[in-house]
Design a protein around this motif. Structure first.
Motif, PDB file in Angstrom:
ATOM      1  N   GLY A   1      25.860  20.913  33.949  1.00 15.96           N
ATOM      2  CA  GLY A   1      26.960  19.991  33.777  1.00 15.96           C
ATOM      3  C   GLY A   1      27.520  19.345  32.481  1.00 15.96           C
ATOM      4  O   GLY A   1      27.119  20.213  31.315  1.00 15.96           O
ATOM      5  N   VAL A   2      27.908  18.110  32.351  1.00 16.64           N
ATOM      6  CA  VAL A   2      28.176  17.521  31.225  1.00 16.64           C
ATOM      7  C   VAL A   2      27.535  16.327  30.530  1.00 16.64           C
ATOM      8  O   VAL A   2      27.373  15.505  31.533  1.00 16.64           O
ATOM      9  CB  VAL A   2      29.932  17.400  31.091  1.00 16.64           C
ATOM     10  CG1 VAL A   2      30.410  16.928  29.753  1.00 16.64           C
ATOM     11  CG2 VAL A   2      30.744  18.800  31.352  1.00 16.64           C
ATOM     12  N   ASN A   3      27.090  16.522  29.474  1.00 14.67           N
ATOM     13  CA  ASN A   3      26.330  15.253  28.896  1.00 14.67           C
ATOM     14  C   ASN A   3      27.444  14.475  27.973  1.00 14.67           C
ATOM     15  O   ASN A   3      28.358  14.915  27.189  1.00 14.67           O
ATOM     16  CB  ASN A   3      25.301  15.653  27.771  1.00 14.67           C
ATOM     17  CG  ASN A   3      24.016  16.106  28.559  1.00 14.67           C
ATOM     18  OD1 ASN A   3      23.519  17.397  28.499  1.00 14.67           O
ATOM     19  ND2 ASN A   3      23.130  15.305  29.242  1.00 14.67           N
TER      20      ASN A   3
ATOM     21  N   ASP B   1      28.379  21.206  44.117  1.00 17.80           N
ATOM     22  CA  ASP B   1      27.192  21.766  44.565  1.00 17.80           C
ATOM     23  C   ASP B   1      26.514  21.874  43.001  1.00 17.80           C
ATOM     24  O   ASP B   1      26.778  22.953  42.180  1.00 17.80           O
ATOM     25  CB  ASP B   1      27.295  23.151  45.299  1.00 17.80           C
ATOM     26  CG  ASP B   1      25.756  23.795  45.163  1.00 17.80           C
ATOM     27  OD1 ASP B   1      25.044  22.999  45.146  1.00 17.80           O
ATOM     28  OD2 ASP B   1      25.652  25.004  45.816  1.00 17.80           O
ATOM     29  N   PRO B   2      25.603  21.065  42.503  1.00 12.09           N
ATOM     30  CA  PRO B   2      24.932  21.080  41.275  1.00 12.09           C
ATOM     31  C   PRO B   2      24.024  22.485  41.134  1.00 12.09           C
ATOM     32  O   PRO B   2      23.720  22.659  40.155  1.00 12.09           O
ATOM     33  CB  PRO B   2      24.290  19.800  41.101  1.00 12.09           C
ATOM     34  CG  PRO B   2      24.191  19.215  42.604  1.00 12.09           C
ATOM     35  CD  PRO B   2      25.034  19.666  43.295  1.00 12.09           C
ATOM     36  N   GLY B   3      23.546  22.834  42.307  1.00 11.98           N
ATOM     37  CA  GLY B   3      22.995  23.982  42.234  1.00 11.98           C
ATOM     38  C   GLY B   3      23.562  25.372  42.167  1.00 11.98           C
ATOM     39  O   GLY B   3      22.914  26.377  42.188  1.00 11.98           O
TER      40      GLY B   3
ATOM     41  N   ALA C   1      36.864  16.697  32.995  1.00 10.03           N
ATOM     42  CA  ALA C   1      36.296  17.857  32.838  1.00 10.03           C
ATOM     43  C   ALA C   1      36.949  18.606  34.021  1.00 10.03           C
ATOM     44  O   ALA C   1      36.814  18.129  35.105  1.00 10.03           O
ATOM     45  CB  ALA C   1      34.729  17.947  33.168  1.00 10.03           C
ATOM     46  N   LEU C   2      37.301  19.975  33.699  1.00 11.46           N
ATOM     47  CA  LEU C   2      38.228  20.831  34.863  1.00 11.46           C
ATOM     48  C   LEU C   2      36.947  21.855  35.036  1.00 11.46           C
ATOM     49  O   LEU C   2      36.382  22.208  33.893  1.00 11.46           O
ATOM     50  CB  LEU C   2      39.339  21.397  34.317  1.00 11.46           C
ATOM     51  CG  LEU C   2      40.325  20.223  33.989  1.00 11.46           C
ATOM     52  CD1 LEU C   2      41.852  20.945  33.363  1.00 11.46           C
ATOM     53  CD2 LEU C   2      40.782  19.338  35.168  1.00 11.46           C
ATOM     54  N   ALA C   3      36.693  22.408  36.267  1.00  8.56           N
ATOM     55  CA  ALA C   3      35.921  23.342  36.558  1.00  8.56           C
ATOM     56  C   ALA C   3      36.334  24.358  37.644  1.00  8.56           C
ATOM     57  O   ALA C   3      36.998  23.815  38.644  1.00  8.56           O
ATOM     58  CB  ALA C   3      34.378  22.991  36.939  1.00  8.56           C
ATOM     59  N   ARG C   4      36.092  25.604  37.540  1.00  8.89           N
ATOM     60  CA  ARG C   4      36.469  26.359  38.511  1.00  8.89           C
ATOM     61  C   ARG C   4      35.212  27.318  38.617  1.00  8.89           C
ATOM     62  O   ARG C   4      34.320  27.382  37.751  1.00  8.89           O
ATOM     63  CB  ARG C   4      37.695  27.445  38.224  1.00  8.89           C
ATOM     64  CG  ARG C   4      37.139  28.523  37.066  1.00  8.89           C
ATOM     65  CD  ARG C   4      38.464  29.602  37.069  1.00  8.89           C
ATOM     66  NE  ARG C   4      37.897  30.617  36.267  1.00  8.89           N
ATOM     67  CZ  ARG C   4      36.963  31.549  36.338  1.00  8.89           C
ATOM     68  NH1 ARG C   4      36.803  31.731  37.647  1.00  8.89           N
ATOM     69  NH2 ARG C   4      36.882  32.423  35.438  1.00  8.89           N
ATOM     70  N   VAL C   5      35.081  28.124  40.076  1.00  4.92           N
ATOM     71  CA  VAL C   5      33.932  28.932  40.153  1.00  4.92           C
ATOM     72  C   VAL C   5      34.291  30.125  40.871  1.00  4.92           C
ATOM     73  O   VAL C   5      35.427  30.224  41.468  1.00  4.92           O
ATOM     74  CB  VAL C   5      33.027  28.144  41.505  1.00  4.92           C
ATOM     75  CG1 VAL C   5      31.910  29.108  41.902  1.00  4.92           C
ATOM     76  CG2 VAL C   5      32.445  26.823  40.811  1.00  4.92           C
TER      77      VAL C   5
ATOM     78  N   ALA D   1      38.032  21.977  40.381  1.00  4.57           N
ATOM     79  CA  ALA D   1      37.357  20.592  40.357  1.00  4.57           C
ATOM     80  C   ALA D   1      37.431  19.851  39.184  1.00  4.57           C
ATOM     81  O   ALA D   1      37.563  20.384  38.032  1.00  4.57           O
ATOM     82  CB  ALA D   1      35.632  20.724  40.585  1.00  4.57           C
ATOM     83  N   VAL D   2      37.820  18.337  39.400  1.00  3.14           N
ATOM     84  CA  VAL D   2      38.270  17.627  38.294  1.00  3.14           C
ATOM     85  C   VAL D   2      37.296  16.232  38.314  1.00  3.14           C
ATOM     86  O   VAL D   2      37.195  15.644  39.524  1.00  3.14           O
ATOM     87  CB  VAL D   2      39.754  17.165  38.438  1.00  3.14           C
ATOM     88  CG1 VAL D   2      40.059  16.103  37.138  1.00  3.14           C
ATOM     89  CG2 VAL D   2      40.620  18.125  38.529  1.00  3.14           C
ATOM     90  N   THR D   3      36.456  16.258  37.127  1.00  2.42           N
ATOM     91  CA  THR D   3      35.508  15.140  37.107  1.00  2.42           C
ATOM     92  C   THR D   3      35.912  14.268  35.838  1.00  2.42           C
ATOM     93  O   THR D   3      36.018  14.528  34.972  1.00  2.42           O
ATOM     94  CB  THR D   3      34.173  15.833  36.825  1.00  2.42           C
ATOM     95  OG1 THR D   3      33.607  16.788  37.715  1.00  2.42           O
ATOM     96  CG2 THR D   3      32.953  14.852  36.724  1.00  2.42           C
TER      97      THR D   3
END
Length: 427
Positions: free
Chosen positions: A59-61, A82-84, A101-105, A112-114
């Motif tokens: 993840g992001v610290n 899903d952090p796993g 934070a933007l994320a794709r899988v 995903a936008v956090t």
């Protein structure tokens, strides 16, 4: 100054952990030590220098500078539900100016936008499976590519994110798996580094895959990703556009094109609410792309030529400004290594090294006229940088006592050797 282990150099770590990070306050002479998420890959700083965001496999610290003395284990925020999830399938981009934070899988049709540091997560459903995520330098929009064998699309997502907001743009007849947005936000290169039509159960010998090379570009997309663009999304049905608006045109599947899509690059230039597209052919497949800071030129790094044995490596200089762009291919004796652009976009340096055949040189590129001047080095090059006050490019080299070569704008060369000799003094 932030100091941490290079996730791409695990052989240098030895026993211990790569999760220890140190922040050095050089002026005060103070060091702050802390533990972050697994395998830190990149650090992004807020524009006001108030916060650091550390992208890790977990993840992001979030590290606020105001509380450095009280932070031993900075908050770690997952960027997907899903952090796993396998981090090898995850791509993360930080929009530092907005604190998100933007994320794709890989294989998943969503973004995903956090919120950072709050951790609130929003999922935006997409009309296909994206294979790449890039963010403009201004942080005003993100781009996701949706490749297809008969035509591709890319999504333009305005930031900050509104409810269901994105625009869909067609790239007819092209397989586009990657996007590199220029610093000006009005220019973009669309391309691919894999040939999806060669991905068979038993690839024939005349259909090699070329996506196993590592090239580092100083101004290429700085995503934290270990995936590629080989996932084909369902772009054949243009009636499915989610909640975004769709530009005119179709991307129906007319069958795979004959040409290797790695030998084509599309230059996209903003035209009102849409993008004007120009597609060019390149002789050798592309493996990486870098765009100069002034957004006027780019360098395309090619794979080894499938036929030539001498000077089989190359890169291309790409002028992004004319109506019909200019491409100049430059053959090299070794595989292009790290590439540096000067901040004004006027010059570039391409490091070339092959210890087996004794190649140790740097190509000095004038981006104003595309003239390349090779400079032979006394030792194998390791990295390059730029000195603002003197406008000099420097090339660090592998040498037992340290060696560095400086080149000024007029081409004058100065080499310094032996600057690490003090390390050998015992008493």
């Amino acid at each position: 100054m932030f100091v941490y282990h290079d996730v791409d150099g695990p052989e240098q770590l030895g026993a211990g952990s790569d999760q220890e990070l140190s922040v050095l306050d050089v002026a005060a002479g103070t060091a702050y030590e802390m533990t972050v998420g697994a395998h830190p890959r990149e650090i992004v700083f807020a524009p006001d220098d108030s916060t650091a965001y550390v992208i890790t496999a977990a993840g992001v610290n979030v590290i606020p500078f105001a509380t450095l003395g009280a932070v031993g284990k900075p908050p770690l925020l997952p960027v997907v539900q899903d952090p796993g999830i396998d981090p090898a399938t995850l791509e993360v981009q930080i929009v530092a100016g907005l604190g998100i934070a933007l994320a794709r899988v890989d294989g998943e049709p969503w973004l995903a936008v956090t919120q950072l540091p709050g951790g609130e997560l929003t999922v935006l459903d997409l009309p296909g499976v994206p294979t790449d995520l890039d963010v403009s330098s201004s942080g005003e929009f993100a781009v996701l590519t949706l490749p297809g064998p008969g035509g591709s699309r890319f999504l333009e997502v305005p930031l900050p994110l509104g409810p269901g907001e994105f625009a869909v743009h067609d790239v007819p007849g092209e397989y586009v798996g990657l996007a590199s947005v220029a610093p000006d936000g009005d220019t973009m290169l669309l391309y691919t580094t894999v040939n999806p039509f060669a991905l068979t159960q038993a690839p024939a010998s005349d259909l090699p895959l070329y996506d196993d090379h590592g090239v580092y570009l100083s101004s290429s997309s700085s995503s934290s990703t270990t995936g590629d663009d080989s996932t084909t999304s369902g772009t054949g049905d243009d009636s499915t556009t989610g909640t975004g608006s769709t530009t005119a045109g179709t991307t129906g599947d007319d069958g795979p094109p004959q040409a290797d899509p790695r030998q084509r690059v599309t230059l996209a230039r903003r035209d009102g609410d849409g993008w004007d597209l120009v597609t060019l052919f390149v002789e050798v497949p592309i493996i990486s792309v870098g765009i100069a800071p002034d957004s006027r030129n780019a360098i395309l790094v090619h794979d080894g030529h499938p036929v030539l044995t001498d000077n089989r490596w190359s890169y291309s200089l790409f002028d992004l400004t004319p109506a019909f762009p200019l491409l100049k291919r430059q053959n090299t004796e070794a595989e292009p290594g790290p590439i540096l652009f000067t901040p004004d976009g006027g010059r570039a340096a391409v490091l070339l090294r092959d210890d087996g055949i004794g190649v140790r040189k740097v190509d000095l590129v004038d981006l104003g006229n595309f003239i390349v001047e090779p400079l032979l080095l006394g030792s194998p090059p390791e990295g390059a940088g730029y000195v603002d006050p003197t406008e000099k490019i420097f090339v660090s080299q592998q040498h037992p006592t340290g060696r560095i070569t400086f080149v000024d704008p007029q081409g004058a060369v100065q080499t310094v050797t032996g600057y690490v000799l003090n390390d050998s003094v015992k008493d």
